[in-house]
Design a protein around this motif. Structure first.
Motif, PDB file in Angstrom:
ATOM      1  N   PHE A  68       1.332  -0.942   0.006  1.00 59.03           N
ATOM      2  CA  PHE A  68       0.105   0.294   0.360  1.00 59.03           C
ATOM      3  C   PHE A  68       1.129   1.310   0.173  1.00 59.03           C
ATOM      4  N   ASP A  73      -4.878   4.058   2.105  1.00 61.39           N
ATOM      5  CA  ASP A  73      -5.466   2.984   1.377  1.00 61.39           C
ATOM      6  C   ASP A  73      -5.531   1.499   2.763  1.00 61.39           C
ATOM      7  N   LEU A  74      -4.615   1.411   3.348  1.00 62.65           N
ATOM      8  CA  LEU A  74      -4.077   0.686   4.294  1.00 62.65           C
ATOM      9  C   LEU A  74      -5.178   0.347   5.040  1.00 62.65           C
ATOM     10  N   SER A  77      -9.041  -0.975   3.321  1.00 66.50           N
ATOM     11  CA  SER A  77      -8.767  -2.532   3.066  1.00 66.50           C
ATOM     12  C   SER A  77      -8.775  -2.755   3.837  1.00 66.50           C
TER      13      SER A  77
END
Length: 391
Positions: A68, A73-74, A77
């Motif tokens: 990532f 974004d991490l 997710s």
């Protein structure tokens, strides 16, 4: 192109710092801020994430950071993958907690949040301390290279669209090269950095944006000249103008090396010769800017008669009005509107009365600058942002 969580948080925090009423409203609404999480010990952050259904240690984070580009974004997710049932500000807790832990545990593994912080750190430094700004931004530039390599990103404009930070990379890298110039005037190593960065941008941006390409080429040649590599600078300007003799700002840049940038040993005759050589090209672009530079040279060297003749010629040249806005991706950079009076090759003295038939008068300096934003191209034609030039 959207805007990242870290950029939104920065806007909120800066407003809260200057607006007491807004700050109290945030507190009453229980709004979580990144600065609050940054003040917490790591064990407290880990315990909070555990209570929300996310167990994380350094090994987990190290494994995730290769996949990532950002903590944002991490977190998105993981929330989806773990099917976490979050309420209120708990989603912010996940992103902010991972952001702080990543920065503490893995400071040499860059992400978009850390890159944004480094870029903004330079903007918050004293503008006069260009060396400190450059040092901060050189680390940001290394992070850009690392992110592009790790995540197989081919161009800077692709990275820019993915980054979505507080300042777009396209705007920032122009401020970066300008700061390298300012620092390089008294510490030459920054001019070498400027050459390397400009060459990197040319290689990595990969766009047909003519203004950016021209500015980078000019910056490289100018830097070589300031470093005393006169022969190298001359050969670059000659090569540029052999390929495109109508490039007006290349003639100006070359001339500036001998006068406006060379305050210790100015060569007015050579600077004048180059400007006149550029003006001798029939279809030279930015003719008014060439004349304006020649006018400044005459005024500053006390040549009143030649200055008056050039001033009159400049007034006639400005009967051609040009405003540029070019587009790169989703960002508007420039647009071109052009009105020309007279046929090509018409003598300049024949243009004197054609201005009476122009549908619009040339804008006054106050009218022109009133409509220019801080980050817009400067109307003087330097290619720099307005805030870094005539503002």
């Amino acid at each position: 192109m959207g805007i990242s969580f870290v950029a939104i948080n920065r806007i909120v925090e800066e407003k809260a710092a200057s607006d007491e009423e807004y700050r109290k409203k945030l507190e009453n609404n229980g709004r979580l801020l990144l600065s609050t999480v940054k003040q917490m010990p790591g064990r407290v952050i880990v315990k909070k994430l555990h209570s929300l259904g996310l167990d994380v240690d350094c090994a987990d984070l190290e494994r995730w950071c290769g996949k990532f580009m950002s903590a944002q974004d991490l977190s998105t997710s993981l929330i989806r993958e773990r099917n976490l049932n979050l309420q209120g500000n708990e989603e912010d807790w996940i992103w902010m907690g991972l952001t702080v832990l990543w920065e503490r545990w893995l400071p040499t593994a860059p992400n978009c949040e850390m890159l944004d912080n480094k870029i903004q750190a330079g903007y918050h430094m004293d503008y006069e301390d260009s060396t400190a700004i450059c040092d901060a931004w050189l680390t940001a530039w290394r992070d850009i290279h690392a992110l592009m390599k790790l995540h197989c990103i081919g161009t800077l404009n692709q990275l820019d669209n993915m980054f979505a930070g507080s300042e777009c990379i396209f705007n920032w890298m122009q401020d970066f090269t300008e700061s390298l110039y300012q620092a390089g005037r008294h510490t030459p190593k920054y001019l070498w950095h400027r050459i390397a960065v400009c060459e990197d941008i040319q290689r990595l941006w990969r766009t047909d944006d003519q203004l950016l390409t021209e500015n980078l080429k000019r910056d490289i040649a100018e830097s070589y000249f300031l470093l005393g590599e006169t022969e190298k600078a001359e050969s670059l300007f000659k090569r540029y103008l052999e390929a495109d003799p109508a490039w007006g700002w290349a003639w100006i840049g070359w001339s500036d090396c001998y006068y406006f940038l060379n305050t210790d040993a100015p060569d007015i005759d050579e600077a004048e010769r180059l400007l006149k050589q550029g003006l001798g090209v029939a279809d030279v672009r930015d003719r008014a800017d060439l004349l304006d530079r020649l006018l400044r040279l005459y005024e500053e060297s006390g040549r009143a008669e030649e200055a008056e003749r050039t001033r009159a010629e400049l007034r006639r040249a400005r009967n051609t009005l040009t405003t540029e806005v070019r587009r790169t991706g989703e960002r508007s950079m420039q647009v071109k509107h052009k009105t020309t009076f007279g046929e090509e090759g018409l003598p300049l003295d024949a243009l004197e009365h054609l201005g009476d038939h122009a549908p619009l008068p040339a804008p006054s300096p106050s009218e022109a600058t009133a409509k220019v934003g801080r980050n817009d191209p400067c109307p003087c034609g330097s290619g720099k942002k307005y805030k870094k030039c005539c503002m």
